[in-house]
Design a protein around this motif. Structure first.
Motif, PDB file in Angstrom:
ATOM      1  N   ARG A   1      20.756  72.096 103.677  1.00  9.58           N
ATOM      2  CA  ARG A   1      19.533  71.290 103.704  1.00  9.58           C
ATOM      3  C   ARG A   1      19.512  70.331 102.519  1.00  9.58           C
ATOM      4  N   GLU A   2      20.033  70.791 101.400  1.00  9.02           N
ATOM      5  CA  GLU A   2      20.152  69.934 100.216  1.00  9.02           C
ATOM      6  C   GLU A   2      21.593  69.996  99.716  1.00  9.02           C
ATOM      7  N   ASN A   3      21.815  69.447  98.527  1.00  8.50           N
ATOM      8  CA  ASN A   3      23.199  69.281  98.051  1.00  8.50           C
ATOM      9  C   ASN A   3      23.782  70.512  97.351  1.00  8.50           C
ATOM     10  N   THR A   4      23.602  71.680  97.943  1.00  6.31           N
ATOM     11  CA  THR A   4      24.136  72.899  97.326  1.00  6.31           C
ATOM     12  C   THR A   4      25.664  72.836  97.247  1.00  6.31           C
ATOM     13  N   LEU A   5      26.307  72.359  98.307  1.00  8.27           N
ATOM     14  CA  LEU A   5      27.771  72.308  98.313  1.00  8.27           C
ATOM     15  C   LEU A   5      28.284  71.361  97.238  1.00  8.27           C
ATOM     16  N   ARG A   6      27.653  70.218  97.092  1.00 10.19           N
ATOM     17  CA  ARG A   6      28.074  69.257  96.061  1.00 10.19           C
ATOM     18  C   ARG A   6      27.966  69.891  94.671  1.00 10.19           C
ATOM     19  N   LEU A   7      26.841  70.551  94.425  1.00 10.71           N
ATOM     20  CA  LEU A   7      26.641  71.206  93.132  1.00 10.71           C
ATOM     21  C   LEU A   7      27.683  72.300  92.903  1.00 10.71           C
ATOM     22  N   LEU A   8      27.981  73.037  93.968  1.00 12.63           N
ATOM     23  CA  LEU A   8      28.946  74.138  93.861  1.00 12.63           C
ATOM     24  C   LEU A   8      30.347  73.602  93.527  1.00 12.63           C
ATOM     25  N   ILE A   9      30.752  72.547  94.216  1.00 12.89           N
ATOM     26  CA  ILE A   9      32.075  71.968  93.967  1.00 12.89           C
ATOM     27  C   ILE A   9      32.158  71.395  92.549  1.00 12.89           C
ATOM     28  N   LYS A  10      31.102  70.713  92.111  1.00 15.47           N
ATOM     29  CA  LYS A  10      31.101  70.120  90.765  1.00 15.47           C
ATOM     30  C   LYS A  10      31.076  71.188  89.676  1.00 15.47           C
ATOM     31  N   SER A  11      30.374  72.299  89.944  1.00 13.64           N
ATOM     32  CA  SER A  11      30.206  73.345  88.924  1.00 13.64           C
ATOM     33  C   SER A  11      31.343  74.349  88.912  1.00 13.64           C
ATOM     34  N   LEU A  12      32.189  74.323  89.921  1.00 12.32           N
ATOM     35  CA  LEU A  12      33.211  75.362  90.065  1.00 12.32           C
ATOM     36  C   LEU A  12      34.063  75.566  88.802  1.00 12.32           C
ATOM     37  N   PRO A  13      34.492  74.496  88.113  1.00 12.60           N
ATOM     38  CA  PRO A  13      35.310  74.703  86.906  1.00 12.60           C
ATOM     39  C   PRO A  13      34.587  75.479  85.806  1.00 12.60           C
ATOM     40  N   LYS A  14      33.245  75.513  85.851  1.00 13.05           N
ATOM     41  CA  LYS A  14      32.478  76.182  84.798  1.00 13.05           C
ATOM     42  C   LYS A  14      32.205  77.650  85.110  1.00 13.05           C
ATOM     43  N   LEU A  15      32.607  78.105  86.306  1.00 15.72           N
ATOM     44  CA  LEU A  15      32.385  79.498  86.693  1.00 15.72           C
ATOM     45  C   LEU A  15      33.572  80.357  86.271  1.00 15.72           C
ATOM     46  N   ASN A  16      33.345  81.669  86.193  1.00 16.10           N
ATOM     47  CA  ASN A  16      34.476  82.543  85.890  1.00 16.10           C
ATOM     48  C   ASN A  16      35.324  82.748  87.149  1.00 16.10           C
ATOM     49  N   LEU A  17      36.474  83.387  86.995  1.00 14.70           N
ATOM     50  CA  LEU A  17      37.440  83.479  88.093  1.00 14.70           C
ATOM     51  C   LEU A  17      36.872  84.191  89.313  1.00 14.70           C
ATOM     52  N   GLU A  18      36.192  85.312  89.117  1.00 14.00           N
ATOM     53  CA  GLU A  18      35.649  86.069  90.255  1.00 14.00           C
ATOM     54  C   GLU A  18      34.602  85.255  90.997  1.00 14.00           C
ATOM     55  N   ALA A  19      33.771  84.535  90.253  1.00 15.62           N
ATOM     56  CA  ALA A  19      32.738  83.705  90.887  1.00 15.62           C
ATOM     57  C   ALA A  19      33.375  82.559  91.673  1.00 15.62           C
ATOM     58  N   ARG A  20      34.467  81.999  91.145  1.00 17.42           N
ATOM     59  CA  ARG A  20      35.176  80.940  91.876  1.00 17.42           C
ATOM     60  C   ARG A  20      35.696  81.481  93.210  1.00 17.42           C
ATOM     61  N   LYS A  21      36.249  82.698  93.167  1.00 18.29           N
ATOM     62  CA  LYS A  21      36.757  83.310  94.397  1.00 18.29           C
ATOM     63  C   LYS A  21      35.628  83.536  95.390  1.00 18.29           C
ATOM     64  N   ASP A  22      34.489  84.057  94.910  1.00 18.34           N
ATOM     65  CA  ASP A  22      33.332  84.285  95.790  1.00 18.34           C
ATOM     66  C   ASP A  22      32.849  82.970  96.393  1.00 18.34           C
ATOM     67  N   ALA A  23      32.751  81.934  95.546  1.00 17.14           N
ATOM     68  CA  ALA A  23      32.280  80.626  96.004  1.00 17.14           C
ATOM     69  C   ALA A  23      33.214  80.058  97.071  1.00 17.14           C
ATOM     70  N   THR A  24      34.520  80.213  96.857  1.00 14.34           N
ATOM     71  CA  THR A  24      35.505  79.706  97.810  1.00 14.34           C
ATOM     72  C   THR A  24      35.356  80.402  99.159  1.00 14.34           C
ATOM     73  N   GLN A  25      35.128  81.712  99.127  1.00 18.22           N
ATOM     74  CA  GLN A  25      34.950  82.463 100.373  1.00 18.22           C
ATOM     75  C   GLN A  25      33.648  82.083 101.075  1.00 18.22           C
ATOM     76  N   VAL A  26      32.609  81.834 100.294  1.00 20.97           N
ATOM     77  CA  VAL A  26      31.322  81.406 100.884  1.00 20.97           C
ATOM     78  C   VAL A  26      31.489  80.068 101.599  1.00 20.97           C
TER      79      VAL A  26
END
Length: 338
Positions: free
Chosen positions: A78-103
């Motif tokens: 509905r809003e730009n969650t995906l854009r924010l997620l892609i932009k923020s991905l480098p700032k997340l830890n490894l496990e969170a990056r894996k979770d985000a990728t699967q989501v």
């Protein structure tokens, strides 16, 4: 009394909204807040990403609930969650990056009212594919962005954008990155782009034939790297033997340079490369309208080719392969110079 004031469980919509706010926080420049406060917010973000993954995939205790998945998907796009997620991905830890990728991967398949709303969102935010494709240049992010990109190009319109973008030329370099895992991931994405959407691929190859196959031959089929050559000849066979690419195949087998490359690959010490090269080589021989220079090369090398094919055996018996080989031998033996 404590039970009476127990907090209400968060809904999928609540989780996505809160995640969106936390991603905006993660993406924003650091402000004068306590380090402990930032860690607290990041921990909350990581927890939300895990919860989203559980809603979409289920866990050992429960299967995914379609209604919850639909609510999450609708709010996510509905809003730009995906854009924010892609932009923020480098700032997340490894496990969170894996979770985000699967989501992100799962959301490409979720339907809301019988529609893949992820496709609608990506078409309106197609520049995100440029960020993902360029991710192969970042050692830390390449595998996460690559996995997201492969899932996004499940949508034909998105794949078409990537095929027609300047990034397509860069894949020839990404495939040869020294880091094996990144090179293999780039090769997997490259293969997906060239095999998933038949009509789009046929159109792309027809329009871009000259530069594409010049790069394919010199950088992949004639690469010094064994893995690169093996993957390239296998993929080439898949492309040329697909009926939707018949026009491209007919053009490919009229080139003496292409034939020379196939004949060299037939002489490789690797049996797998030899076999895949044979499946392309037989197309040159089977062509009923061979140009005179193709015929000349086959006639000039007839004795070497027949000797090579005579010794050519698979490790396991394969009637179709033997039949194809017999036909190729007959065709070459019967050739007359033009």
């Amino acid at each position: 009394m404590r039970v009476l004031f127990k907090s209400k469980p968060k809904t999928p919509v609540d989780i996505v909204r809160q995640t969106r706010d936390l991603l905006a926080f993660a993406d924003s420049p650091p402000v004068d807040t306590r380090e402990s406060k930032r860690e607290e917010k990041m921990a909350e973000l990581y927890k939300n990403l895990r919860e989203m993954k559980v809603i979409l995939y289920g866990n050992s205790d429960a299967e995914p609930v379609p209604e919850a998945c639909a609510q999450l998907t609708q709010e996510f796009f509905r809003e730009n969650t995906l854009r924010l997620l892609i932009k923020s991905l480098p700032k997340l830890n490894l496990e969170a990056r894996k979770d985000a990728t699967q989501v992100v991967a799962n959301l490409q398949r979720q339907q809301v009212h019988s529609r893949l709303i992820s496709c609608d969102y990506l078409e309106s935010n197609i520049d995100l594919m440029d960020i993902l494709a360029a991710g192969y240049q970042d050692t830390d992010m390449a595998l996460h962005y690559g996995a997201m990109l492969r899932e996004c190009i499940r949508h034909q319109s998105v794949a078409k954008h990537v095929l027609e973008s300047p990034h397509m030329r860069k894949f020839f370099d990404y495939i040869q990155i020294p880091n094996f895992d990144i090179a293999a991931d780039a090769a997997a994405t490259f293969k997906e782009l060239l095999t998933r959407h038949k009509s789009t691929v046929a159109e792309f190859l027809s329009k871009n034939y000259d530069w594409f196959f010049a790069e394919y031959n010199s950088k992949l089929l004639e690469s010094q790297n064994y893995i690169t050559r093996r993957q390239a000849i296998k993929l080439l066979g898949d492309i040329l033997l697909d009926r939707s690419n018949s026009v491209v195949m007919t053009r490919y087998v009229r080139s003496r340079d292409n034939l020379r490359i196939m004949m060299n690959l037939l002489r490789e010490s690797s049996k797998s490369i030899q076999v895949d090269a044979f499946h392309v080589f037989k197309l040159f021989v089977a062509n009923q309208n061979k140009p005179s220079d193709i015929v000349s090369i086959l006639v000039a090398n007839r004795s070497k080719l027949l000797r090579l094919l005579g010794k050519f055996k698979l490790d396991k018996e394969n009637d179709q392969f033997e039949s194809d080989k017999d036909q190729v031998v007959k065709e070459i033996a019967a050739l007359e110079p033009k």
